[in-house]
Design a protein around this motif. Sequence first.
Motif, PDB file in Angstrom:
ATOM      1  N   PHE A   1       0.663  -1.650   0.144  1.00 15.71           N
ATOM      2  CA  PHE A   1      -0.159   0.101  -0.420  1.00 15.71           C
ATOM      3  C   PHE A   1       0.729   1.377  -0.041  1.00 15.71           C
ATOM      4  O   PHE A   1       0.650   2.518  -1.041  1.00 15.71           O
ATOM      5  N   HIS A   2       1.595   1.216   0.754  1.00 14.09           N
ATOM      6  CA  HIS A   2       2.480   2.692   0.962  1.00 14.09           C
ATOM      7  C   HIS A   2       3.818   2.688  -0.497  1.00 14.09           C
ATOM      8  O   HIS A   2       3.778   3.937  -0.870  1.00 14.09           O
ATOM      9  N   LEU A   3       3.632   1.800  -1.190  1.00 15.32           N
ATOM     10  CA  LEU A   3       4.872   1.683  -2.173  1.00 15.32           C
ATOM     11  C   LEU A   3       4.462   2.515  -2.976  1.00 15.32           C
ATOM     12  O   LEU A   3       4.482   3.100  -3.710  1.00 15.32           O
ATOM     13  N   LEU A   4       2.265   1.747  -3.877  1.00 12.93           N
ATOM     14  CA  LEU A   4       1.500   2.783  -4.189  1.00 12.93           C
ATOM     15  C   LEU A   4       1.883   4.372  -3.719  1.00 12.93           C
ATOM     16  O   LEU A   4       1.868   4.600  -4.937  1.00 12.93           O
ATOM     17  N   THR A   5       1.529   4.570  -2.565  1.00  8.98           N
ATOM     18  CA  THR A   5       0.779   5.997  -2.701  1.00  8.98           C
ATOM     19  C   THR A   5       2.289   6.557  -2.492  1.00  8.98           C
ATOM     20  O   THR A   5       2.812   7.909  -3.379  1.00  8.98           O
ATOM     21  N   HIS A   6       3.674   5.741  -2.401  1.00  6.67           N
ATOM     22  CA  HIS A   6       4.787   6.370  -2.251  1.00  6.67           C
ATOM     23  C   HIS A   6       4.964   7.146  -3.893  1.00  6.67           C
ATOM     24  O   HIS A   6       5.706   8.339  -4.450  1.00  6.67           O
ATOM     25  N   ALA A   7       5.138   5.916  -4.630  1.00  5.83           N
ATOM     26  CA  ALA A   7       5.519   5.859  -5.809  1.00  5.83           C
ATOM     27  C   ALA A   7       4.715   7.048  -6.667  1.00  5.83           C
ATOM     28  O   ALA A   7       5.026   8.575  -7.178  1.00  5.83           O
ATOM     29  N   LEU A   8       3.229   7.075  -6.274  1.00  5.31           N
ATOM     30  CA  LEU A   8       3.185   8.229  -6.438  1.00  5.31           C
ATOM     31  C   LEU A   8       2.842  10.057  -6.087  1.00  5.31           C
ATOM     32  O   LEU A   8       3.643  11.000  -7.489  1.00  5.31           O
TER      33      LEU A   8
ATOM     34  N   LEU B   1       1.847  19.839  -2.564  1.00  7.65           N
ATOM     35  CA  LEU B   1       0.508  18.568  -2.037  1.00  7.65           C
ATOM     36  C   LEU B   1       1.412  17.193  -2.101  1.00  7.65           C
ATOM     37  O   LEU B   1       1.296  16.927  -1.507  1.00  7.65           O
ATOM     38  N   ALA B   2       2.920  17.761  -2.189  1.00 10.04           N
ATOM     39  CA  ALA B   2       3.156  16.597  -2.100  1.00 10.04           C
ATOM     40  C   ALA B   2       4.431  15.675  -1.336  1.00 10.04           C
ATOM     41  O   ALA B   2       3.824  15.138  -0.144  1.00 10.04           O
ATOM     42  N   ASN B   3       4.898  16.834  -1.107  1.00  7.19           N
ATOM     43  CA  ASN B   3       5.398  17.612   0.561  1.00  7.19           C
ATOM     44  C   ASN B   3       4.518  17.058   1.516  1.00  7.19           C
ATOM     45  O   ASN B   3       4.805  16.305   2.268  1.00  7.19           O
ATOM     46  N   LEU B   4       3.362  17.591   1.702  1.00  8.34           N
ATOM     47  CA  LEU B   4       1.897  17.649   2.358  1.00  8.34           C
ATOM     48  C   LEU B   4       2.240  16.224   2.899  1.00  8.34           C
ATOM     49  O   LEU B   4       2.415  15.319   3.546  1.00  8.34           O
ATOM     50  N   ALA B   5       1.656  15.260   1.294  1.00  8.30           N
ATOM     51  CA  ALA B   5       1.403  13.987   1.526  1.00  8.30           C
ATOM     52  C   ALA B   5       2.529  13.022   2.041  1.00  8.30           C
ATOM     53  O   ALA B   5       2.112  11.947   2.836  1.00  8.30           O
TER      54      ALA B   5
ATOM     55  N   CYS C   1       3.955  14.019   4.161  1.00  8.92           N
ATOM     56  CA  CYS C   1       4.729  14.431   5.264  1.00  8.92           C
ATOM     57  C   CYS C   1       3.326  13.059   6.176  1.00  8.92           C
ATOM     58  O   CYS C   1       3.623  12.837   7.730  1.00  8.92           O
ATOM     59  N   GLY C   2       2.104  12.983   5.535  1.00  9.43           N
ATOM     60  CA  GLY C   2       2.132  12.301   6.497  1.00  9.43           C
ATOM     61  C   GLY C   2       0.304  13.720   6.357  1.00  9.43           C
ATOM     62  O   GLY C   2      -0.186  12.720   7.953  1.00  9.43           O
ATOM     63  N   MET C   3       0.228  14.137   5.764  1.00  6.60           N
ATOM     64  CA  MET C   3      -0.871  15.282   6.297  1.00  6.60           C
ATOM     65  C   MET C   3      -2.302  14.438   6.455  1.00  6.60           C
ATOM     66  O   MET C   3      -2.225  13.691   4.920  1.00  6.60           O
ATOM     67  N   PRO C   4      -3.167  14.770   7.096  1.00  9.73           N
ATOM     68  CA  PRO C   4      -3.882  14.332   7.359  1.00  9.73           C
ATOM     69  C   PRO C   4      -4.542  14.500   5.731  1.00  9.73           C
ATOM     70  O   PRO C   4      -5.257  15.033   5.444  1.00  9.73           O
ATOM     71  N   PHE C   5      -5.581  13.017   5.483  1.00 12.42           N
ATOM     72  CA  PHE C   5      -6.161  12.669   4.275  1.00 12.42           C
ATOM     73  C   PHE C   5      -5.689  12.852   2.586  1.00 12.42           C
ATOM     74  O   PHE C   5      -6.368  13.073   2.348  1.00 12.42           O
ATOM     75  N   LEU C   6      -3.983  13.670   2.679  1.00 15.24           N
ATOM     76  CA  LEU C   6      -4.124  13.604   1.360  1.00 15.24           C
ATOM     77  C   LEU C   6      -3.408  11.404   1.702  1.00 15.24           C
ATOM     78  O   LEU C   6      -4.229  10.699   2.189  1.00 15.24           O
ATOM     79  N   ALA C   7      -2.160  11.709   0.755  1.00 18.67           N
ATOM     80  CA  ALA C   7      -1.961  10.162  -0.077  1.00 18.67           C
ATOM     81  C   ALA C   7      -1.634   9.014   1.112  1.00 18.67           C
ATOM     82  O   ALA C   7      -1.829   8.162   1.809  1.00 18.67           O
ATOM     83  N   GLY C   8       0.120   9.821   1.556  1.00 15.46           N
ATOM     84  CA  GLY C   8       0.644   9.099   2.137  1.00 15.46           C
ATOM     85  C   GLY C   8       0.036   8.799   4.036  1.00 15.46           C
ATOM     86  O   GLY C   8       0.481   8.030   4.626  1.00 15.46           O
TER      87      GLY C   8
END
Lengths: 447, 575
Positions: free
Chosen positions: B298-305, B346-350, B352-359
């Motif tokens: 799961f993390h592989l896929l979201t991280h790739a994006l 967007l990418a940076n916050l994703a 960091c694990g900003m709530p409700f973004l991909a990461g």
Amino acid sequence: MLKFLVFNLVLMGFVSNWSLIQVGLSMMCFMGLLMMNHDFCSFCLGYMMSVDYLSYILIVLSVWIVMLMVFSSTVVKKMGNFCVGFLSVNLILLMVLVLTFSSVNYLMFYISFESSLVPMLVLILGWGYQPERIQAGIYMLFYTLFASLPLLVSLLSLYKSEGSLNMGLLLSGVIGYQGTSLLWYFCSVLAFMVKLPLFMFHLWLPKAHVEAPVAGSMVLAGVLLKLGGYGLIRILGVFSEVNKMFCWVWVSLGILGGVIVSLMCLRQVDMKSLIAYSSVAHMGLVLSGLVVMGGWGLNGAVVVMVGHGLCSSGLFCLANMVYERLGSRSLMISKGLLNVMPNMGLWWFLLVAGNMAAPPTLNLMGEISLIISVVSWSKLIMFSVGMLSFFSACYTLYMYSLSQHGLFLNALFSCCSGKVVEYFVLLMHSVPLNIMIVKGSLILCDL
Amino acid sequence: MMWGAYSHLVSLVFLLFSALGFILFSLVSMSLSSSYVIEWELFSLNSSSVVVTLIYDWVSFLFLGVVLFISSTVMYYSGDYMSGDKSYSRFMYLVFGFVLSMGALIISPNLISILLGWDGLGLISYVLVIYYQNEKSANAGMLTVLSNRIGDVGILLSISLFFMLGGWNFIFYESYLSGNFLLLKILVCVAAMTKSAQIPFSAWLPAAMAAPIPVSALVHSSTLVTAGVYILIRFSGALSGSCVQSVLLIVSCLTMFMAGLGANFEFDLKKIIALSTLSQLGVMVSILSLGFADLAFFHLLTHALFKALLFMCAGMVIHSVKECQDICNMGSLVTCMPLTSVCMNLANLALCGMPFLAGFYSKDLILEVAFMSEVNIFSFFLYVLSTGLTVCYTFRLIYYSMSSLSNMSSVMIVSENHSKMLKGMMTLSVGAVTSGCVLAWVVFPEFYMICLSVPLKILALLVSSLGALLGYIVNMVGSSTSLKTVKFYSYTMFVSSMWFMPILSTFSAPRWSLSSAESFFKIGDKGWSEYFGGEGGFGEVMKGSIYLQLSQDNMIMVYMKGFFIWIIVVFFIFI
């Protein structure tokens, strides 16, 4: 076998016509490939000759390589450098090679084995480029002869003790562990070890390869080294009892010698010398797979022999193309070629990838089989085999990156980016190398 | 050829539709719980068959779909980025070949046929890294390919050990591998560690940033480096319960920490992003070593994006500030390049694990599951610290590149009027925003039961906000601030140079092999081998023939001496 031999002899009558010889050799290749998907243990029988899986593969390889030799030696034709003699020597060599691979009698095999040295010597001395070729020819001749004269003695004593020298009758571990077995065994196998070449006896190979013209290098790397492997396959069956005691010597020398030689490749500045040393490393692995006397080792050895024949021969063609344009084999001078010959970069990369056993080349298939057989003999050898594989990538990519990438020589104004005949030769080298894995059973030998 | 100039459009259309098709197939496959295995026999010897196996189950379809989606946008993006380049078509062919190799790796559950993708990835990434013809690229490429080659050798040796099982389809033999195949598992883990740049093979990932940006976006964010994680995911059944897992956990946590620490001291934009990739790879491998392979996937896929998106935005930024990659010379880009800044944030916050973004969906879940499982306190602290460090360097990057006062030169034209690059980035940002929730609701519908105490639950959030504050404020230095990093320079040097791994990988080992190669050549081949071979034999024969020549010199003395000795011999024999 007469279809190859008579065709060859008739072609020798037309040597004054270069293009006819080219076409004739292509036709001989076609004839050879027709029967490639056969299912016979032993066929084309007659006149002390027969052919089984292993011989047939190697005969097709010889005809293929000799055809490509003639196509890649266009400089001989252009300079008018004794074309008739050149073609005659090539055709005589082809005949001798076909005789070697198809002979049923050990003595016949020995005579043809030795006879292949004479056309090779004539090629090196006649069409080589530098004065050092005299020493190269002497080294090749004397290293091989020094080891193979005891082979003659051993074959004659085999005849005396067994009454026949027929390969089919003797392949059953006939020589047990008697008094003189040790000496007998070493006399027999040492000839092929030097031909392969094994690490300590390999000094003739870089010299011969560097000084030979492209045709000589191609046939030396492509077929003549495989004579050693072929001879080993035929003779180890007779001495299998004694071999079991000594396979550790050959495996260690082969693999560790391969590692040392791969390290030495990293320091070479001469392209042909680098490819020659890499042949020693590949053949070391082949030897180790063979003496372990397993089915996987035998088949892996045959596959690597075919794959290495195509790949090294192709690399020598590429090195020669560079030499024809820049006049030097040194990597310090012929570098940055991607800027002047961009299309050749693809062929360099394909053949270089073949040399380091990248998929989907035949070399990968063979190397996997050889690694399986050698590791099944002893797990401790995994370390050295790993180093061998790793360093093969090191020196191959060193050669690729130094010759292709970076800045090119200031003294080079321009050069031809690639003629059709050169692309043809490279295509004929890399297509079989990459495609044949799909039907890998074509190259396996079911001894 | 004319169509070579439009290969970005061709690849966009082809790869995008293939990607959408594959994702559709993945959903179908998941709902039907079906998978298709196709085998082609290459050869069969002594009852072992070497086959090329292709597997089409939801994992491979989904991974293929995501990889093709990212590569379609990256290839469209490189239509603008590499537009002025002379060997543009060669570049596009190489990237396409790379995508094909990755596809071959994803659909091969057979150890021999995975080599087609594995070796292909290594070699094509080498050619892509050395694409720019300078020395830095050459060195980086060599480091990359040789580090990857160690993994290739590991796979080759594990093939030879797999022989004991009679076949190489590891997807079928997973359950038979528990117990005595420790060496095999170690070799596969070493291979995965080299590909995914864990310690001690991490030196190549920041060095490979010498490649063009589209290559980094595709290769070093989502495909090449995830190949190692993918093979561990496929092998996860075999790895469970073996002691390899504990080693992997420690190594990956250390990698996570080291990369996060190093990114805080790095000033090259691409290297910061490379180190953040390395850190996230450590996260993936660590959660995999705890036994949760699907979370790693799961993390592989979201991280790739979102990592591909981050690289593409970085490329846009670098292109606009005239190829200067130093973040000290950027600043206030949010005013000049608003759309790029949006995507980059967007990418940076994703990340960091900003709530409700991909990461958030993947990373937070990973952290909570990790805190719930039995980890040692060392790994626990490394998890916590790395999470904080991730946010720290992210906000540092945001400060330096986007929100600080402009540090660029006084004559600078910064614009973002490259439409293809923007379109590529916008497409990926959709993925970066939505992929987390979509994957969480579609792929992992059965939630993990998280039972944590309140401090542990808010630890991730606390540490993230602390890291954000730290990263933003600490870097607000003027030119007259006395830096503690200069005062403790040796520690800074240790941390920022990735714990000296690049120096160890490039100076120590190659130096030994080259010097031993020289002595083998000069002392061995040109020395003793010649002495015991050609030259020595020649010398001995020459020396011997000198003696023979002496006897042929026609000297009366020799004849008289011989006569005399013969007389004495006859005298003593007959008398």
